[in-house]
Scaffold this active site. Structure first.
Site, PDB file in Angstrom:
ATOM      1  CG  ASP A  97     -18.395  -3.164  38.663  1.00 61.93           C
ATOM      2  OD1 ASP A  97     -18.967  -3.493  37.614  1.00 61.93           O
ATOM      3  OD2 ASP A  97     -17.582  -2.231  38.722  1.00 61.93           O
ATOM      4  CG  ASP A  99     -17.700   1.920  35.350  1.00 60.70           C
ATOM      5  OD1 ASP A  99     -17.605   1.754  36.571  1.00 60.70           O
ATOM      6  OD2 ASP A  99     -17.980   0.999  34.565  1.00 60.70           O
ATOM      7  CG  HIS A 140     -15.990   2.180  40.627  1.00 62.16           C
ATOM      8  ND1 HIS A 140     -16.191   1.028  41.347  1.00 62.16           N
ATOM      9  CD2 HIS A 140     -16.252   1.861  39.331  1.00 62.16           C
ATOM     10  CE1 HIS A 140     -16.554   0.049  40.539  1.00 62.16           C
ATOM     11  NE2 HIS A 140     -16.612   0.529  39.308  1.00 62.16           N
ATOM     12  CG  HIS A 177     -12.166  -6.922  35.492  1.00 59.09           C
ATOM     13  ND1 HIS A 177     -11.302  -5.981  35.010  1.00 59.09           N
ATOM     14  CD2 HIS A 177     -13.379  -6.344  35.480  1.00 59.09           C
ATOM     15  CE1 HIS A 177     -11.972  -4.877  34.715  1.00 59.09           C
ATOM     16  NE2 HIS A 177     -13.232  -5.080  35.001  1.00 59.09           N
ATOM     17  CG  HIS A 200     -16.192   0.751  30.526  1.00 58.00           C
ATOM     18  ND1 HIS A 200     -15.387  -0.360  30.671  1.00 58.00           N
ATOM     19  CD2 HIS A 200     -17.073   0.675  31.515  1.00 58.00           C
ATOM     20  CE1 HIS A 200     -15.762  -1.045  31.733  1.00 58.00           C
ATOM     21  NE2 HIS A 200     -16.775  -0.436  32.258  1.00 58.00           N
ATOM     22  CG  HIS A 206     -22.016  -0.040  33.419  1.00 61.57           C
ATOM     23  ND1 HIS A 206     -21.892  -0.762  32.257  1.00 61.57           N
ATOM     24  CD2 HIS A 206     -20.801  -0.123  34.038  1.00 61.57           C
ATOM     25  CE1 HIS A 206     -20.666  -1.249  32.186  1.00 61.57           C
ATOM     26  NE2 HIS A 206     -19.991  -0.889  33.254  1.00 61.57           N
ATOM     27  CD  GLU A 249     -17.472  -4.267  34.098  1.00 56.56           C
ATOM     28  OE1 GLU A 249     -17.400  -3.094  33.707  1.00 56.56           O
ATOM     29  OE2 GLU A 249     -16.473  -5.029  34.129  1.00 56.56           O
ATOM     30  CE1 TYR A 295     -12.727   3.277  37.815  1.00 57.64           C
ATOM     31  CE2 TYR A 295     -13.013   4.848  36.029  1.00 57.64           C
ATOM     32  CZ  TYR A 295     -13.529   3.879  36.869  1.00 57.64           C
ATOM     33  OH  TYR A 295     -14.846   3.523  36.757  1.00 57.64           O
TER      34      TYR A 295
HETATM   35 FE1  FEO Z   1     -17.874  -1.072  34.081  1.00 57.33          FE
HETATM   36 FE2  FEO Z   1     -17.464  -0.398  37.407  1.00 57.33          FE
HETATM   37  O1  FEO Z   1     -18.018  -1.346  35.904  1.00 57.33           O
END
Ligand code: FEO
Length: 414
Positions: A82, A164, A229, A24, A145, A78, A80, A196
């Site tokens: 991903d 994250d 991640h 993104h 986040h 979370h 999001e 990151y």
């Molecule tokens: Fe906030 Fe890796 O997504």
């Protein structure tokens, strides 16, 4: 890549995205991974899912260990995309599973899926899930986040599944910090962590500090941190905690970053005497041309340095578009404790430098005014003016930098 046991009965079952280069808008030259974890206990529990395009990878990893229909609990730390966008695939195979999620997470999930047939347990900090021999304790981390965010802590294994936070965008066959550092280097890992943090967590430094303090106050023993991640921290998880504290405390290097763009090389030309002036005052300089550099790279360099100068030509009485875009993006990341200044060339009316200072004001940054503006092309007198501006800006930077705790300026070793 198959499942990897990270603790007795707990497996990484995620997917590696070797090819993603734009996350993104954030440039990811090393790809990334979507980590999720399977607890094989009396109750089979999946913690997080993966990006939808990779759902088959995680399902294959799960099937290698257990029939997905046996999953009884799904924790969504979370929402999001991903991390949660494979939930429909999981729930199709395990329709009676209970989803553990925060209230805000549930509200968000309802916007993405028809959740009417799914069972939920809404959780808050301190709530637990007993899977048989293991106890998962939830810790809400709102705005780290996203509003819905939380972490999951497995008491018996001293394992923090941190979503994250503490992650890095790295695609690698290595799953653990020690494996990665053996293959590459500590500095490669450090670089990925800082990149990151700068692009994702920069706005949330105060919350990072508060949450780490809360974790310490709760007395949680942590001997492994497994983010969603990149690599898992098993060698010394306290080092990544300390690295986050240093970054949240806005440590920075005594350096000026010049970020500029140019139409016909006049603003570009100004960077040379300005850079020489900064260097003459004894401060190092980094020069970044936008349009030739990914924005996320420029963001990281600014965040690592105590001061920034923005060079922008005037186009139609306003800032050059790439600079305007960059400053808007930077404002969203809410940088703090950085000194700023601006310069640029103009043809007839000017206006860009003034606009840049208005942006600094919106960000609440301390600025060195006035900046330098040059008509059309810098001549010898303009070059002297630019040199002097650079020199004075660097002297102010040295003074400004003294206000902060710079015992390890910007050098946080994982
Ligand atoms: Fe906030 Fe890796 O997504």
């Amino acid at each position: 890549m198959g499942a990897v046991e990270i603790k007795p009965g707990i497996y990484w079952v995620g997917a590696i995205d070797w090819s993603v280069r734009d996350f993104h808008g954030y440039v990811t030259p090393n790809g990334t991974s979507y980590n999720n974890y399977l607890v094989l206990d009396k109750q089979v529990t999946l913690v997080d899912t993966v990006k939808h395009d990779f759902s088959e990878y995680t399902l294959e990893n799960i099937r290698g260990l257990v029939d997905p229909a046996k999953i009884e609990n799904v924790v969504i730390n979370h929402i999001e995309n991903d991390h949660m966008s494979s939930i429909d695939r999981i729930m199709a195979l395990a329709p009676t599973a209970t989803i553990y999620i925060t209230a805000r997470g549930k509200k968000g999930l309802d916007r993405f899926f028809d959740t009417s047939k799914w069972q939920f347990r809404i959780v808050k900090t301190g709530d637990t899930l007993n899977t048989g021999t293991k106890t998962v304790t939830f810790l809400e981390t709102p705005m780290l986040h996203w509003p819905d965010s939380m972490m999951s802590y497995v008491q018996e294994d001293k394992l923090l599944i941190s979503q994250d936070a503490f992650g890095q965008h790295l695609a690698s066959s290595a799953r653990f910090d020690d494996e990665y550092c053996d293959q590459y280097s500590v500095s490669a890992l450090e670089h990925a962590v800082r990149d990151y943090y700068a692009n994702i967590l920069m706005p949330f430094g105060t919350l990072v500090k508060a949450k780490i303090a809360e974790v310490r106050k709760l007395g949680l023993q942590i001997d492994m941190i497994a983010p969603d991640h990149g690599i898992i921290w098993r060698k010394d998880p306290n080092k990544i905690l300390q690295m986050y504290l240093d970054m949240a405390n806005d440590k920075a290097d005594l350096r000026v970053v010049i970020v500029y763009d140019t139409m016909w090389h006049s603003t570009e030309h100004m960077t040379i005497p300005i850079m020489e002036g900064i260097k003459a005052a004894g401060v190092e300089v980094d020069v970044i041309k936008l349009r030739a550099t990914p924005m996320s790279t420029a963001i990281k360099r600014i965040w690592e340095s105590r001061a920034m100068l923005v060079g922008t030509p005037t186009l139609n009485n306003i800032m050059f578009p790439s600079i305007a875009e960059f400053l808007t993006h930077l404002r969203g990341l809410r940088p703090k404790n950085r000194l700023a200044g601006a310069f640029g060339s103009f043809g007839w009316g000017g206006g860009a430098v003034k606009e840049a200072y208005a942006e600094f004001k919106k960000m609440g940054l301390e600025a060195v005014e006035p900046g330098v503006e040059v008509l059309y092309r810098p001549g010898p007198e303009d070059e002297k003016k630019c040199f002097e501006f650079g020199r004075q800006f660097a002297e102010r930077t040295i003074e400004f930098h003294k206000q902060f705790n710079n015992d390890q300026p910007g050098k946080c070793k994982p």
